[in-house]
Scaffold this motif. Structure first.
Motif, mmCIF file in Angstrom:
data_model
loop_
_atom_site.group_PDB
_atom_site.id
_atom_site.type_symbol
_atom_site.label_atom_id
_atom_site.label_comp_id
_atom_site.label_asym_id
_atom_site.label_seq_id
_atom_site.Cartn_x
_atom_site.Cartn_y
_atom_site.Cartn_z
ATOM 1 N N SER A 1 16.894 2.664 -24.725
ATOM 2 C CA SER A 1 16.480 1.654 -25.800
ATOM 3 C C SER A 1 17.270 2.194 -26.818
ATOM 4 O O SER A 1 17.891 2.387 -28.142
ATOM 5 C CB SER A 1 15.451 0.868 -26.565
ATOM 6 O OG SER A 1 15.983 0.149 -27.914
ATOM 7 N N LEU A 2 16.743 3.360 -27.377
ATOM 8 C CA LEU A 2 17.417 4.553 -28.138
ATOM 9 C C LEU A 2 18.809 5.056 -27.668
ATOM 10 O O LEU A 2 19.074 5.786 -28.678
ATOM 11 C CB LEU A 2 16.385 5.313 -28.721
ATOM 12 C CG LEU A 2 15.012 5.026 -28.825
ATOM 13 C CD1 LEU A 2 13.979 6.610 -29.604
ATOM 14 C CD2 LEU A 2 15.743 4.595 -30.335
ATOM 15 N N TRP A 3 18.875 5.566 -26.644
ATOM 16 C CA TRP A 3 19.724 6.301 -25.617
ATOM 17 C C TRP A 3 19.554 7.553 -25.721
ATOM 18 O O TRP A 3 20.551 8.941 -26.176
ATOM 19 C CB TRP A 3 21.151 6.058 -26.624
ATOM 20 C CG TRP A 3 22.311 6.633 -25.719
ATOM 21 C CD1 TRP A 3 22.819 7.965 -25.919
ATOM 22 C CD2 TRP A 3 22.604 5.676 -24.072
ATOM 23 N NE1 TRP A 3 24.067 7.833 -25.244
ATOM 24 C CE2 TRP A 3 23.798 6.624 -24.076
ATOM 25 C CE3 TRP A 3 22.591 5.034 -23.719
ATOM 26 C CZ2 TRP A 3 24.766 6.682 -22.886
ATOM 27 C CZ3 TRP A 3 23.316 4.530 -22.660
ATOM 28 C CH2 TRP A 3 24.108 5.455 -22.123
ATOM 29 N N ASN A 4 18.335 7.949 -25.798
ATOM 30 C CA ASN A 4 17.579 9.461 -25.142
ATOM 31 C C ASN A 4 17.080 9.572 -24.262
ATOM 32 O O ASN A 4 16.585 9.013 -23.528
ATOM 33 C CB ASN A 4 16.357 9.229 -26.492
ATOM 34 C CG ASN A 4 15.610 10.770 -26.642
ATOM 35 O OD1 ASN A 4 16.459 11.484 -26.109
ATOM 36 N ND2 ASN A 4 14.293 10.105 -26.924
ATOM 37 N N GLY A 5 18.479 10.914 -23.985
ATOM 38 C CA GLY A 5 18.541 11.411 -22.257
ATOM 39 C C GLY A 5 17.144 12.648 -22.434
ATOM 40 O O GLY A 5 17.783 12.462 -21.208
#
Lengths: 135, 151
Positions: free
Chosen positions: A29-33
């Protein structure tokens, strides 16, 4: 919110299981990879963690939620100050809670010391939340 | 001041990111609420965004090829620091008004400070980033100061 806040009053606690599917959905949801949140061999073998690391801002969210649930429709959070001190790992159960430290019935402003603890009683993230109650 | 922070590193103080404008949508609010274990219906229905939703709205979206090997997006606001191991950080946030679906919001990030202190186990570098989120009328919505510590 019942009853009205008094200084020293504890707000209802909330437990969170640190579920791996939730970690995936939250970081997506954050686009935290960042691999430490979903890649177990990387987190344990390369970074040396005991397991997958719970995202720091998610712990921050749980600090907000424990106060926001207590407020309900009676008020809103106006600010927070907190720090992430100790990591949480997938599979742990952590508990959010807080204590009212100040309340001004004139302005409706309330201050709450908040924390998230793990099941060993360590404080992972201490903070202070301010909120304003509707008059 | 000891010699850890060069003139070049310190010259980054005051640097500002390109403003980024994003729209809050009901679907994104709902996804964020579910993913954070929220249980209040106003958030789960996406009628209003919970606090911290601005993290979701303004997390950097970069191509896969620009992520570092550990999957992190490199913060272009920052210089290359002489210390790189990140320690705990802190946040101070002021919420000026709630975010609702349909709100167009613009975030600007400024590197407001870089300084060093000596800790028990050696030197520490601190840096502070201020993110200001405003609506299209220019009114403040969220102000967030992040402090990070490197050792």
């Amino acid at each position: 919110m019942t009853p009205a806040p008094t200084v020293g009053m504890a707000i209802p606690e909330r437990e969170h299981g640190c579920d791996v599917v939730q970690q995936m959905l939250y970081n997506a949801s954050l686009w935290n990879g960042h691999r430490i949140h979903f890649d177990t061999p990387y987190a344990t073998e390369v970074e040396g963690y005991p397991g997958l690391v719970v995202a720091g801002p998610l712990i921050g969210d749980w600090l907000h939620q424990v106060v926001d649930e207590w407020l309900g429709e009676a008020g809103a959070i106006t600010g927070i100050s907190y720090s992430n001190r100790v990591a949480a790992f997938v599979g742990e159960t952590i508990t959010a809670g807080g204590t009212v430290t100040d309340f001004d019935p004139e302005t409706g402003e309330v201050t709450i010391d908040v924390h998230v603890k793990n099941d060993r009683g360590e404080v992972l993230a201490p903070g202070v939340i301010t909120a304003r109650l509707e008059k | 001041m000891s010699g850890l922070l060069s003139e070049h590193v310190l010259s980054y103080i005051g640097r500002q990111s390109e403003p980024r404008r994003e729209i809050a949508t009901r679907r994104d609010i709902r996804k964020y609420a579910v993913a954070t274990n929220n249980r209040q219906s106003k958030y789960l229905n996406g009628d209003v965004a919970p606090p911290l939703f601005h993290l979701h709205l303004f997390w950097e979206v970069v191509p896969l090829s620009e992520l570092s090997p550990d999957g992190v997006s490199i913060d272009t606001l920052l210089p290359k620091f002489p210390l790189e191991k990140a320690m705990a950080g802190g946040l101070e946030i002021t919420y000026h008004r709630p975010i609702k679906p349909g709100d167009w919001l613009t975030a600007t990030r400024t590197l407001t400070d870089i300084y060093e202190k000596s800790g028990r186990s050696g030197a520490l570098i601190f840096y502070e980033v201020l993110m200001e989120v405003r609506d299209d009328a220019g009114n403040p919505v969220v102000s967030e100061k992040t402090t990070r510590i490197l050792r």
